[in-house]
Design an enzyme around this catalytic site. Sequence first.
Site, mmCIF file in Angstrom:
data_model
loop_
_atom_site.group_PDB
_atom_site.id
_atom_site.type_symbol
_atom_site.label_atom_id
_atom_site.label_comp_id
_atom_site.label_asym_id
_atom_site.label_seq_id
_atom_site.Cartn_x
_atom_site.Cartn_y
_atom_site.Cartn_z
ATOM 1 N N LYS A 34 -49.545 167.864 -19.503
ATOM 2 C CA LYS A 34 -48.760 167.113 -21.265
ATOM 3 C C LYS A 34 -47.115 166.639 -21.037
ATOM 4 O O LYS A 34 -46.822 165.737 -20.687
ATOM 5 C CB LYS A 34 -48.425 169.051 -21.403
ATOM 6 C CG LYS A 34 -48.057 169.432 -21.267
ATOM 7 C CD LYS A 34 -47.761 171.038 -21.492
ATOM 8 C CE LYS A 34 -47.072 171.539 -21.210
ATOM 9 N NZ LYS A 34 -45.831 171.762 -20.593
ATOM 10 N N THR A 35 -46.435 167.744 -18.954
ATOM 11 C CA THR A 35 -45.142 166.563 -18.976
ATOM 12 C C THR A 35 -45.482 165.675 -18.405
ATOM 13 O O THR A 35 -43.682 164.294 -19.159
ATOM 14 C CB THR A 35 -45.053 167.671 -17.613
ATOM 15 O OG1 THR A 35 -45.243 168.878 -18.461
ATOM 16 C CG2 THR A 35 -43.391 167.288 -17.800
ATOM 17 N N ASP A 222 -41.549 170.915 -26.325
ATOM 18 C CA ASP A 222 -42.284 170.836 -25.577
ATOM 19 C C ASP A 222 -42.665 171.927 -25.843
ATOM 20 O O ASP A 222 -41.924 172.737 -26.449
ATOM 21 C CB ASP A 222 -41.812 170.353 -24.459
ATOM 22 C CG ASP A 222 -42.914 170.475 -22.689
ATOM 23 O OD1 ASP A 222 -43.882 171.187 -22.761
ATOM 24 O OD2 ASP A 222 -42.359 171.809 -22.278
ATOM 25 N N GLU A 223 -44.156 172.683 -25.578
ATOM 26 C CA GLU A 223 -44.835 173.649 -25.579
ATOM 27 C C GLU A 223 -44.610 174.462 -27.179
ATOM 28 O O GLU A 223 -44.170 175.143 -27.546
ATOM 29 C CB GLU A 223 -43.798 175.301 -24.469
ATOM 30 C CG GLU A 223 -43.967 174.809 -23.579
ATOM 31 C CD GLU A 223 -45.414 174.745 -22.712
ATOM 32 O OE1 GLU A 223 -46.486 175.351 -23.294
ATOM 33 O OE2 GLU A 223 -45.279 174.424 -21.845
ATOM 34 N N GLN A 253 -52.663 178.633 -25.993
ATOM 35 C CA GLN A 253 -51.702 179.338 -24.966
ATOM 36 C C GLN A 253 -50.486 179.972 -25.389
ATOM 37 O O GLN A 253 -49.680 180.153 -24.388
ATOM 38 C CB GLN A 253 -51.193 177.839 -24.092
ATOM 39 C CG GLN A 253 -52.388 177.815 -22.663
ATOM 40 C CD GLN A 253 -51.698 176.410 -21.984
ATOM 41 O OE1 GLN A 253 -51.391 177.154 -20.538
ATOM 42 N NE2 GLN A 253 -52.107 175.690 -21.786
ATOM 43 N N ARG A 600 -55.087 179.069 -14.761
ATOM 44 C CA ARG A 600 -54.266 178.937 -13.531
ATOM 45 C C ARG A 600 -54.872 178.499 -12.137
ATOM 46 O O ARG A 600 -54.144 178.256 -11.163
ATOM 47 C CB ARG A 600 -53.425 180.796 -13.059
ATOM 48 C CG ARG A 600 -52.374 180.878 -14.791
ATOM 49 C CD ARG A 600 -51.527 180.100 -15.337
ATOM 50 N NE ARG A 600 -52.175 179.808 -16.028
ATOM 51 C CZ ARG A 600 -51.968 177.581 -16.686
ATOM 52 N NH1 ARG A 600 -50.619 177.408 -16.954
ATOM 53 N NH2 ARG A 600 -52.331 177.797 -18.460
#
Length: 738
Positions: A34-35, A222-223, A253, A600
């Site tokens: 995503k980044t 973002d997020e 998330q 993770r």
Amino acid sequence: MNADYLIDLNEAQKAAVLQTDGPLLILAGAGTGKTKVLTSRLAHIIYTKKSFPSNILAVTFTNKAAKEMQIRIGKIIGNAIEGMNWLGTFHSIGAKLLRAHAEQVNLKSDFTILDTDDQLKVIKEVIKAAGIDDKHFPPRFFLSFIEGWKNKGLTPEKILNHPIDAIGHEKSVTIYKNYQQRLTKLNCVDFGDLLLLPLKILQNNVDLLNRYQSLFSYILVDEYQDTNTVQYLLLRLLSQRNRNIACVGDDDQSIYGWRGADVNNILNFEKDFEGAKIIRLETNYRSTKNILGAARSLISFNKDRLGKDLSAHSIDSGNKVKIRSLWSAEDEARYISDEIASLKINKINLNEIAILVRASFQMREFEDRFIINNIPYRVIGGPRFYERQEIRDVIAYLQLVINPDNDLKFERIINTPRRGIGETTLRLLIETSRTLGLSLYQVSKKLVQTDEIKPNTRVQLSKLITMIDGWIEKNGNMDHVNLTQIILEESGYIAMWENDKSPTSETRIENIKELIGQISEFNSLNEFLEHISLVLEIENDETIDKVNIMTLHSAKGLEFDVVFIPGLEEGVFPNQRALDEKGNIGLEEERRLAHVGLTRAKNNLQLLHAQNRRIYGSWTQSIPSRFLDEISKEFVEQDIVYTNNNINNSFNDSYNRPNLKKLTALQRLQAAGHIIDGDYEEITSDEFEIIEQNQRVFHTKFGYGFVVSNDHDRVEVDFEKAGKKIVLSSYLELVKNG
């Protein structure tokens, strides 16, 4: 600059980059890049000249994320990054807007941003002035309501017209109103105001709103799943004209509901932004097929989700997820310690190993075991550098140079180091300050010219005022690092610690030196103070490889080669308080937290639960977490039992042992600890009280009453004013001799 940023993108990522017009939700699963998409999209908008860098608003949630984004974009667009004036965290953007238009809310542009300690001091003053007993209604009680209302975008004026069922509602509204008035008088704001006040300004000023709506031709977030109501309202306002808003996030998330995040913001994106498109990023570049399969099967039990099907980019299925059933928490720690020792022998870097716990009380066993086995480790999320006493003191001195009328900072340093200015003098200053409507600094300048203060005290107070005036005069005329050193020397603060003979004095001096080094990295004192008010995390430059121990909340955004998740037991994970307070909503957030933990791991994942936990010397049985049953068996390795005696008991057999004391899940948690911000904190046995019939109790919402009956953790109480109510025992306080 060139268009090379498109080369390494897959089809879904490329579509998200090239779709520039209109509202867009980029639903990005864990490890899907995503980044890269976000930075490539920004570069594309600038490269194709759809917008000037100065007309793009790009917001993140942490300073670390903002810095990373800035570096990545800079590598693509070069010097054009200098023109991106509106790239930062929500709160840094809010602070920028607020400083530009502070007069709209009766503030000056040099306002001070309070930390939590200062907030509590102000609230304590307000409580005292209102004649409220702070033993029954402590400052943190009111602070939680105030922060919650600010997260929802509610000013004191809006509260009474808003349907809120809150404990101590009327008192809380009054305290909120008086608290805000006090902040305005002090020319201070708290963290919540950095978003609430800009929203208020834009809602009440059409011209300013039009100006910023025209300014921001593109908005990137973002997020997005972590946004709260006030952040959502700001984004809605600012995007109404150009409508080019792109939000990147993952509903699976969303794990910060306890601090105000609302998962419905991302779930309702299509409804909130007409004509919105959704592009799903579903190729995971982090984890193996078995790990992703386990995570996918678990999260599928959630009903409130947009849905996506994560698949591994790697063709290797990898190791299956291991589920381990241990006899006790001690065995759990021993087993993980042994596993890490084996991994170390096999040349696995300790930095690539993480233990993710649901609650901080779980960490003790691992820390003890690692010390015994000489395994280096770090606890992520511990005390912050800026929260240390000596650092707060130095910052208080520096903030007085910028704003001498900051009463909170003045009160902090007035007798630090000791100057013979005692509580009596301070009370006189505070009373006079309230009577005259002046700051403590201004009142001190008047009183040192009268005989109302004892001669010796008057001399010391006069010296302090003279020093502050001298520092203010020097600020701007000399290097801010030299000014800081002068302040520390003239005030006697550094000498205080040099003369101190306690074991911590040298460490404190080293910390102060570190702070001065940090200050030198900024262009001015103002810039440095702005930074420390907004910073959310401190990064440690460590050279030694260490195992990482942290809560699952702290692990979001990180990745490790090997991940252990212990404590998968009912009441621990999923957390019992979350289930009791929020029901199915709480359960779904707990499941999302588990999904975050699983994703993770890159190559190796182990899930563990202890069959028994020792609480105050008594063994208590634990029930394996429902999450273990929800993971599809095709992705996991057969469960085994590991005990310190290597006895291969079955889990069901262990339930029949007669020496185990059975307690409800909540009773176990009450004995083990209570929750603060999603984590547990240990309490002593003195604090664990059994609620019995006919006992007199106090509840913060319903007041005093007598226990009628007790059904495990649910207690029926006949309250003196509210009548009979059923409440959780954890919210009751026993009244002694009552």
